[in-house]
Every structure is written in structure tokens, then in C-alpha cells.
Design an enzyme around this catalytic site. Structure first.
Site, PDB file in Angstrom:
ATOM      1  N   HIS A 254       0.822  -1.206   0.000  1.00  0.00           N
ATOM      2  CA  HIS A 254       0.000   0.000   0.000  1.00  0.00           C
ATOM      3  C   HIS A 254       0.862   1.264   0.000  1.00  0.00           C
ATOM      4  O   HIS A 254       0.394   2.321  -0.418  1.00  0.00           O
ATOM      5  CB  HIS A 254      -0.935  -0.008   1.208  1.00  0.00           C
ATOM      6  N   ASP A 255       2.095   1.158   0.460  1.00  0.00           N
ATOM      7  CA  ASP A 255       2.990   2.309   0.393  1.00  0.00           C
ATOM      8  C   ASP A 255       3.533   2.478  -1.018  1.00  0.00           C
ATOM      9  O   ASP A 255       3.418   3.549  -1.614  1.00  0.00           O
ATOM     10  CB  ASP A 255       4.155   2.139   1.375  1.00  0.00           C
TER      11      ASP A 255
ATOM     12  N   VAL B 191       1.293   3.678  -4.038  1.00  0.00           N
ATOM     13  CA  VAL B 191       0.779   5.043  -3.982  1.00  0.00           C
ATOM     14  C   VAL B 191       1.947   5.999  -3.705  1.00  0.00           C
ATOM     15  O   VAL B 191       2.559   5.943  -2.648  1.00  0.00           O
ATOM     16  CB  VAL B 191      -0.289   5.201  -2.873  1.00  0.00           C
TER      17      VAL B 191
ATOM     18  N   GLY C 234       4.847   5.813  -4.756  1.00  0.00           N
ATOM     19  CA  GLY C 234       6.125   5.111  -4.710  1.00  0.00           C
ATOM     20  C   GLY C 234       6.507   4.708  -3.292  1.00  0.00           C
ATOM     21  O   GLY C 234       5.790   4.990  -2.330  1.00  0.00           O
TER      22      GLY C 234
ATOM     23  N   ASP D 209       7.907   5.470  -0.424  1.00  0.00           N
ATOM     24  CA  ASP D 209       8.429   6.670   0.243  1.00  0.00           C
ATOM     25  C   ASP D 209       7.848   6.878   1.636  1.00  0.00           C
ATOM     26  O   ASP D 209       7.961   7.964   2.213  1.00  0.00           O
ATOM     27  CB  ASP D 209       8.152   7.911  -0.611  1.00  0.00           C
TER      28      ASP D 209
ATOM     29  N   HIS E 118      -0.389 -13.485  -0.623  1.00  0.00           N
ATOM     30  CA  HIS E 118      -1.570 -13.993   0.073  1.00  0.00           C
ATOM     31  C   HIS E 118      -1.365 -15.384   0.668  1.00  0.00           C
ATOM     32  O   HIS E 118      -2.306 -15.974   1.181  1.00  0.00           O
ATOM     33  CB  HIS E 118      -2.771 -14.004  -0.875  1.00  0.00           C
ATOM     34  N   THR E 119      -0.129 -15.868   0.609  1.00  0.00           N
ATOM     35  CA  THR E 119       0.173 -17.123   1.289  1.00  0.00           C
ATOM     36  C   THR E 119       0.197 -16.930   2.799  1.00  0.00           C
ATOM     37  O   THR E 119       0.175 -17.893   3.556  1.00  0.00           O
ATOM     38  CB  THR E 119       1.520 -17.704   0.805  1.00  0.00           C
TER      39      THR E 119
ATOM     40  N   THR F  86      -1.758 -23.189   5.425  1.00  0.00           N
ATOM     41  CA  THR F  86      -0.561 -22.821   6.218  1.00  0.00           C
ATOM     42  C   THR F  86      -0.566 -21.304   6.384  1.00  0.00           C
ATOM     43  O   THR F  86       0.200 -20.595   5.735  1.00  0.00           O
ATOM     44  CB  THR F  86       0.728 -23.300   5.532  1.00  0.00           C
TER      45      THR F  86
ATOM     46  N   ASP G  82       5.023 -19.869   2.005  1.00  0.00           N
ATOM     47  CA  ASP G  82       5.358 -21.008   1.158  1.00  0.00           C
ATOM     48  C   ASP G  82       4.605 -20.895  -0.160  1.00  0.00           C
ATOM     49  O   ASP G  82       4.061 -19.836  -0.469  1.00  0.00           O
ATOM     50  CB  ASP G  82       5.034 -22.332   1.875  1.00  0.00           C
TER      51      ASP G  82
END
Length: 332
Positions: free
Chosen positions: A74-75, A78, A80, A82, A197-198, A255, A260
């Protein structure tokens, strides 16, 4: 566990070598701006202190690695990479509803406080986010590798920039490809980085579009791409009539706190939590890569290191383009 750690030790040097080679041939804007030994003289303990902070926080809360990775995404997407997502105040990125469920801020703040004691005014919050996310992957069982540092903290943080620049869980493949391409990321990077999303957690509201809710709050599956048994498990965890914004489920039902390749196996079994997960395995442009990663954790880890490097160098600010904040929550 011994064989798992043995695999990590064997691949560590390979990952570093691949990333060093990639960086050597990176586009010219990167060259000379970030470096792998940026703090070697000014703050040689910087990476160790960040790593120790992340490890300590993760020991107390196994959800921390997932939070730190989401914070990085999310950083960087948007303004870059920073640290603009860390700034507090009305109208900032952090205040936007899309970011209110972000976590990991306290970990970044803890690392910054320690670094300000030993190396005042030296290590940027942007570098801390990138390093913390890198370390979070290794601590959760994923590959360990080097990334360059030297990012500066941005001074601009506008909530209006958030929604047009982050992936919504209901996105189509074309929408995701367009957004990733705008950040200099390829379709291969899209599949690889979706592997985030693992690990991690999601609120019920993030995948509610895959169900229909009746007047009594009961859910019924309407997305036929989702495994019916998995859907029933999700319905049980998201109570009828309850607040779907207050309940969370694991991104990976198998898991949940281990980095993984199980995420990709889940996709093939139609157990991708979000609609944006399911389209990755259903689209002919990306299914082959999903199958490759599901069959080879080594292949996923190799690609992860390369794509993660590209992610953490999106629109970086260096030199006088930014600042070194004294506090990550407020601009100097």
C-alpha cells in the site's frame, strides 16, 4: 524442519546472486541512486536492528509478517516507496477507508525509535518499511535476500491517490495488469507478488462480493469459481447478521502463517479467497505460472526475490527528492 532450513540456506546465496545480477542490469534511474551498502558507514547496524524488531514482534504476534507485507504494497503503489502511507493527519493516505485496516505501524515505529538512538537522522522510514517486509518473509519461512537501500521519505500523502492506485479484491485480470504495468511491473510480477496472500488475514467484507446476503444476514455462494466446501467454511466464519468488517479469516486456509507456495496450490483447488485470486488461475495468460509455482516452491522463491526487488524500487525518492523523517508519522 531440518530439511526446510537446509533448503533456505542453499537458496539464500542463489537469491542474493540473482538479485545482484538483476540490479546490475536495472534501468538507469535505479543505478547510482540505491545501493546494497548504503548504511555501511553511516549506520552499519541498521538492517540488524530492523530484523530484530520484526522478529521480536512476530514472536508475539504471528500475523505481523502479513501486516508488514500489506503495508509495503500500500505504500509503494501510492506515490512510490516513500513511507507516505505512514503519515498521520486528515486527508492523508492513512486516513483513507481503504487503509484503515492496515497494520504493522507499531513495528515500523519501534524500529525507527531504536535507530534514532543509535543513528539519529540517518535511516529513512521508507527503507525501514522495505527492510521490515523483506525480513518478514524470511521470518515466516520464505527466502532471505538483500535489497538496496537509500530511499528518502516523501512529504506528500493524499487520500485521493489511494483508490486509483491499489488493487481491489474484485478486480478483473485486465484491471490488475493495467495497474501493475503502470508501476513498471509485468504480468509475471503480478502472479509472483500475488503470492503475498500465502500469509496474512482478511476481513469478511473483502470477499463478500462472492456471496449473496439475504434480509436476515445469511450468506449464499454466488461465485461458482469458488470451491463449495471452502465457501461453506467461510460462511461459518462470517456469522449471519454480524459485522463483516470486524471478523477476519486467513488468506491461506492451509498454512496461514508460513510463507510457502501453498497459495498457488490453493488457487488450483479453487480456494483463492478473493475474486482477484481466482481470476489468476482462470486466465490463460497466468495459469501456467500458477501451476509452475504450485509444483515448485524453489521457482516461486526465486521469482519472489526478483519481483520483490522491483516492487521496493517503484518511484523511489533519493537525495533532495525527500527527507529523513525524525518520526515516521509526521513530516519534518
Amino acid at each position: 524442519m531440518e530439511s526446510k532450513f537446509s533448503f533456505f540456506s542453499q537458496t539464500h546465496n542463489l537469491c542474493n546472486l540473482l538479485i545482484l545480477v538483476f540490479f546490475s542490469f536495472a534501468p538507469s534511474p535505479l543505478l547510482g541512486r540505491l545501493s546494497f551498502d548504503f548504511y555501511a558507514t553511516s549506520c552499519p547496524v541498521a538492517e540488524l536492528m530492523v530484523s530484530n524488531t520484526v522478529r521480536s514482534a512476530s514472536a508475539n504476534d504471528p500475523a505481523v509478517p502479513g501486516k508488514l507485507l500489506r503495508l509495503l504494497f500500500h505504500d509503494c503503489f501510492v506515490e512510490g516507496c516513500d513511507a507516505s502511507v505512514l503519515l498521520k493527519g486528515n486527508g492523508t493516505e492513512r486516513s483513507d477507508p481503504a487503509n484503515t485496516s492496515l497494520g504493522g505501524f507499531s513495528v515500523i515505529d519501534s524500529a525507527k525509535r531504536v535507530l534514532e538512538i543509535f543513528c539519529p537522522g540517518t535511516v529513512s522510514c521508507a527503507d525501514i518499511i522495505a527492510l521490515a517486509a523483506r525480513d518478514a518473509v524470511a521470518i515466516a519461512g520464505g527466502p532471505a535476500f538483500q535489497i538496496p537501500t537509500g530511499r528518502r521519505d516523501g512529504r506528500i500523502s493524499n487520500s485521493a491517490n489511494v483508490r486509483p492506485n491499489i488493487v481491489d479484491t474484485s478486480f478483473t485480470m485486465d484491471e490488475m495488469i493495467k495497474l501493475f504495468n503502470s508501476k513498471g511491473l509485468s504480468v509475471d510480477d503480478l502472479v509472483t507478488l500475488s503470492g503475498v496472500h500465502t500469509i496474512g488475514l482478511a476481513h469478511c467484507s473483502a470477499f463478500s462480493d462472492r456471496f449473496r446476503q439475504d434480509s436476515e444476514g445469511n450468506l449464499t455462494l454466488i461465485d461458482t469459481s469458488l470451491d463449495i466446501n471452502y465457501a461453506q467454511e467461510l460462511i461459518k466464519k462470517c456469522p449471519a447478521g454480524g459485522s463483516s468488517t470486524s471478523v477476519t479469516v486467513n488468506n491461506d486456509p492451509e498454512t496461514s502463517f508460513v510463507f510457502d507456495n501453498r497459495y498457488f496450490s490453493n488457487l488450483l483447488a479453487h480456494k483463492g479467497l478473493f475474486q482477484s485470486d481466482s481470476v489468476i488461475v482462470e486466465d490463460g495468460r497466468t495459469r501456467k505460472q500458477v501451476e509452475e509455482f504450485a509444483n515448485s516452491e524453489e521457482s516461486f522463491f526465486k521469482s519472489w526475490g526478483e519481483s520483490f526487488l522491483k516492487l521496493t524500487t517503484i518511484e523511489v525518492k533519493t537525495d533532495d527528492e525527500g527527507e529523513i523523517r525524525h518520526s515516521c508519522s509526521f513530516s519534518n
